[in-house]
Design a protein around this motif. Structure first.
Motif, mmCIF file in Angstrom:
data_model
loop_
_atom_site.group_PDB
_atom_site.id
_atom_site.type_symbol
_atom_site.label_atom_id
_atom_site.label_comp_id
_atom_site.label_asym_id
_atom_site.label_seq_id
_atom_site.Cartn_x
_atom_site.Cartn_y
_atom_site.Cartn_z
ATOM 1 N N LEU A 125 0.869 -1.177 0.000
ATOM 2 C CA LEU A 125 0.000 0.000 0.000
ATOM 3 C C LEU A 125 0.900 1.219 0.000
ATOM 4 N N ASP A 126 0.877 1.975 -1.103
ATOM 5 C CA ASP A 126 1.755 3.139 -1.206
ATOM 6 C C ASP A 126 1.371 4.189 -0.181
ATOM 7 N N HIS A 127 2.371 4.760 0.470
ATOM 8 C CA HIS A 127 2.147 5.706 1.556
ATOM 9 C C HIS A 127 1.472 6.979 1.082
ATOM 10 N N PRO A 172 6.237 -13.382 -5.941
ATOM 11 C CA PRO A 172 6.763 -12.045 -5.636
ATOM 12 C C PRO A 172 7.122 -11.833 -4.171
ATOM 13 N N VAL A 173 8.203 -11.072 -3.985
ATOM 14 C CA VAL A 173 8.598 -10.526 -2.687
ATOM 15 C C VAL A 173 8.701 -9.022 -2.905
ATOM 16 N N MET A 174 7.794 -8.258 -2.268
ATOM 17 C CA MET A 174 7.678 -6.830 -2.543
ATOM 18 C C MET A 174 7.817 -6.023 -1.260
ATOM 19 N N ALA A 175 8.485 -4.873 -1.373
ATOM 20 C CA ALA A 175 8.631 -3.969 -0.236
ATOM 21 C C ALA A 175 8.553 -2.534 -0.734
ATOM 22 N N LEU A 176 8.076 -1.643 0.130
ATOM 23 C CA LEU A 176 7.904 -0.227 -0.218
ATOM 24 C C LEU A 176 8.920 0.627 0.519
ATOM 25 N N ALA A 177 9.553 1.543 -0.204
ATOM 26 C CA ALA A 177 10.413 2.557 0.403
ATOM 27 C C ALA A 177 10.582 3.704 -0.586
ATOM 28 N N GLN A 178 10.435 4.917 -0.103
ATOM 29 C CA GLN A 178 10.563 6.126 -0.922
ATOM 30 C C GLN A 178 9.670 6.085 -2.156
ATOM 31 N N ASN A 179 8.441 5.630 -1.964
ATOM 32 C CA ASN A 179 7.472 5.559 -3.066
ATOM 33 C C ASN A 179 7.958 4.691 -4.222
ATOM 34 N N HIS A 180 8.873 3.806 -3.940
ATOM 35 C CA HIS A 180 9.352 2.846 -4.915
ATOM 36 C C HIS A 180 9.012 1.441 -4.416
ATOM 37 N N ILE A 181 8.599 0.572 -5.333
ATOM 38 C CA ILE A 181 8.394 -0.828 -4.989
ATOM 39 C C ILE A 181 9.672 -1.586 -5.288
ATOM 40 N N ILE A 196 13.417 -2.306 -9.108
ATOM 41 C CA ILE A 196 12.654 -1.175 -8.579
ATOM 42 C C ILE A 196 11.594 -0.729 -9.579
ATOM 43 N N PHE A 197 10.399 -0.495 -9.053
ATOM 44 C CA PHE A 197 9.313 0.128 -9.819
ATOM 45 C C PHE A 197 9.044 1.500 -9.211
ATOM 46 N N VAL A 198 9.180 2.558 -10.011
ATOM 47 C CA VAL A 198 8.965 3.929 -9.539
ATOM 48 C C VAL A 198 7.484 4.250 -9.683
ATOM 49 N N ILE A 199 6.794 4.364 -8.552
ATOM 50 C CA ILE A 199 5.337 4.483 -8.563
ATOM 51 C C ILE A 199 4.876 5.739 -9.289
ATOM 52 N N HIS A 200 5.460 6.881 -8.970
ATOM 53 C CA HIS A 200 4.948 8.144 -9.500
ATOM 54 C C HIS A 200 5.161 8.297 -11.009
ATOM 55 N N TYR A 201 6.059 7.495 -11.572
ATOM 56 C CA TYR A 201 6.279 7.527 -13.017
ATOM 57 C C TYR A 201 5.830 6.233 -13.699
ATOM 58 N N SER A 202 5.302 5.298 -12.893
ATOM 59 C CA SER A 202 4.854 4.005 -13.433
ATOM 60 C C SER A 202 5.931 3.394 -14.329
ATOM 61 N N TYR A 203 7.100 3.205 -13.719
ATOM 62 C CA TYR A 203 8.299 2.890 -14.510
ATOM 63 C C TYR A 203 9.138 1.824 -13.815
#
Length: 372
Positions: A125-127, A172-181, A196-203
């Motif tokens: 869950l993105d912060h 999958p093993v997923m963790a959230l930090a700095q709005n990056h998965i 790394i998946f950059v959430i704000h750029y969907s990248y």
């Protein structure tokens, strides 16, 4: 004929009782919440009370899920001060349950699944956006929660956002930090590194990021559980990775691109799940034992000396199943994890009602055999 009929009805009732799947979480004041332990919900207060003689408080209220899903997981929405529960009820696998921590009340949010598979996924869950991101069968899904602290009448929907670069059989093993998965245990990615998946750029970043240990070593490239350490405000900067063998805890700091190795859980349980606050890492084992590792961000010497302890108030209020180890002992639980995994806080713990149902079932089967 009448006695067997009564026994048959009782048998059906016993068969309807299923194994509980509790989970743990925190509210924004870092009170530890345990849902579904021994069929009830509890608050154990803050970390300073867990090792004392205090009592956990029963917070069970109407509207709660049954906590009997195959892949139950809990997530803290820090802005909403709410806990979101996925797969909380086996009879309603698509529903999302919301615990309003301020009001201490439950509500049920309708969810449109689309092609999302509730039996096989990992999610964060993105912060900042309060959006779920889940990887299932190689596809990345999203679920926008707005700022819901209680359900509304409009269903929310899982959206198939895009195909990931990972094979469909990747667990999958997923963790959230700095709005990056951060994706761990990716095929072909070396130990100590994460995609790394950059959430704000969907990248999806094209190259993995390394997080070495001070010694030059690396956390292993293996399946396990991951959970993020919260901040009192702002986004998470660190996450913990616990390999399935429970051999150690690796805390990855995405600001410094480093890893610290801490003591592995006392109870070695491949099915245990984890949740973190600002200063604690919680383990919930498959037999219902709740333990914690104290943690201080940036204090490597204190963290290196930290050890695991049982949350005594929860052990007293909702005793673990009979197969549990003593508070100072070590338990090794065999068996592989289920297909569905989550970076939230989840467990497949046996409740007291499960054990009771098993005994009742055995008794009824014996009685039926005698009567028939």
């Amino acid at each position: 004929m009448f006695a067997p009929t009564v026994a048959s009805l009782l048998l059906l009732s016993a068969l309807a009782t299923v194994k509980a799947t509790p989970c743990v979480a925190f509210d924004i004041n870092w009170n530890l919440l345990a849902f579904g332990l021994d069929g009830k919900d509890w608050t154990a207060g803050t970390q300073d009370t867990w090792s004392g003689s205090g009592q956990a408080t029963d917070i069970t209220t109407p509207g709660r899920p049954s906590f009997d899903g195959t892949n139950t997981t809990c997530y803290l929405s820090q802005y909403a001060n709410a806990v979101y529960v996925l797969n909380g009820d086996s009879q309603h696998p698509s529903s999302l349950y919301i615990y309003n921590a301020a009001a201490k009340s439950w509500s049920t949010q309708a969810v449109t699944l689309g092609s999302f598979d509730t039996t096989s996924f990992d999610a964060i869950l993105d912060h900042d956006t309060n959006v779920f991101y889940a990887l299932s069968h190689g596809n990345l899904f999203s679920l926008d929660m707005g700022l819901l602290s209680a359900a509304n009448s409009t269903p929310v929907a899982w959206v198939n956002a895009e195909q990931s670069p990972y094979p469909s059989n990747y667990q999958p093993v997923m963790a959230l930090a700095q709005n990056h998965i951060h994706f761990l245990d990716i095929p072909g990615v070396s130990a100590g590194s994460a995609d790394i998946f950059v959430i704000h750029y969907s990248y999806f970043q094209p190259q993995p990021q390394a997080y070495p240990l001070p010694s030059g070593g690396a956390f292993p490239a293996t399946y396990g559980q991951a959970t993020s350490f919260f901040q009192d405000s702002g986004v998470q900067q660190e996450f913990a990775f616990i390999p399935q063998d429970s051999s150690a805890v690796y805390v990855i700091n995405v600001e410094t691109n480093t890893t610290q190795q801490l003591a592995g859980p006392t109870i070695k349980d491949s099915k245990a799940t984890y949740f973190a606050s600002t200063n604690s890492l919680i383990q919930l084992t498959s037999n219902g034992t709740v333990s914690f590792l104290p943690y201080q961000e940036g204090n490597t010497s204190v963290n290196a000396a930290a050890s695991w302890s049982i949350v005594k108030s929860l052990a007293s209020a909702a005793p673990p199943s009979a197969s549990s180890a003593s508070a100072s002992g070590t338990q090794t639980a065999s068996g592989s994890s289920s297909t569905g995994t989550n970076s939230g806080s989840t467990s497949r713990a046996l409740s007291g009602s499960t054990i009771h149902a098993s005994l009742v079932l055995a008794t009824l089967l014996g009685a039926m055999a005698y009567l028939l």
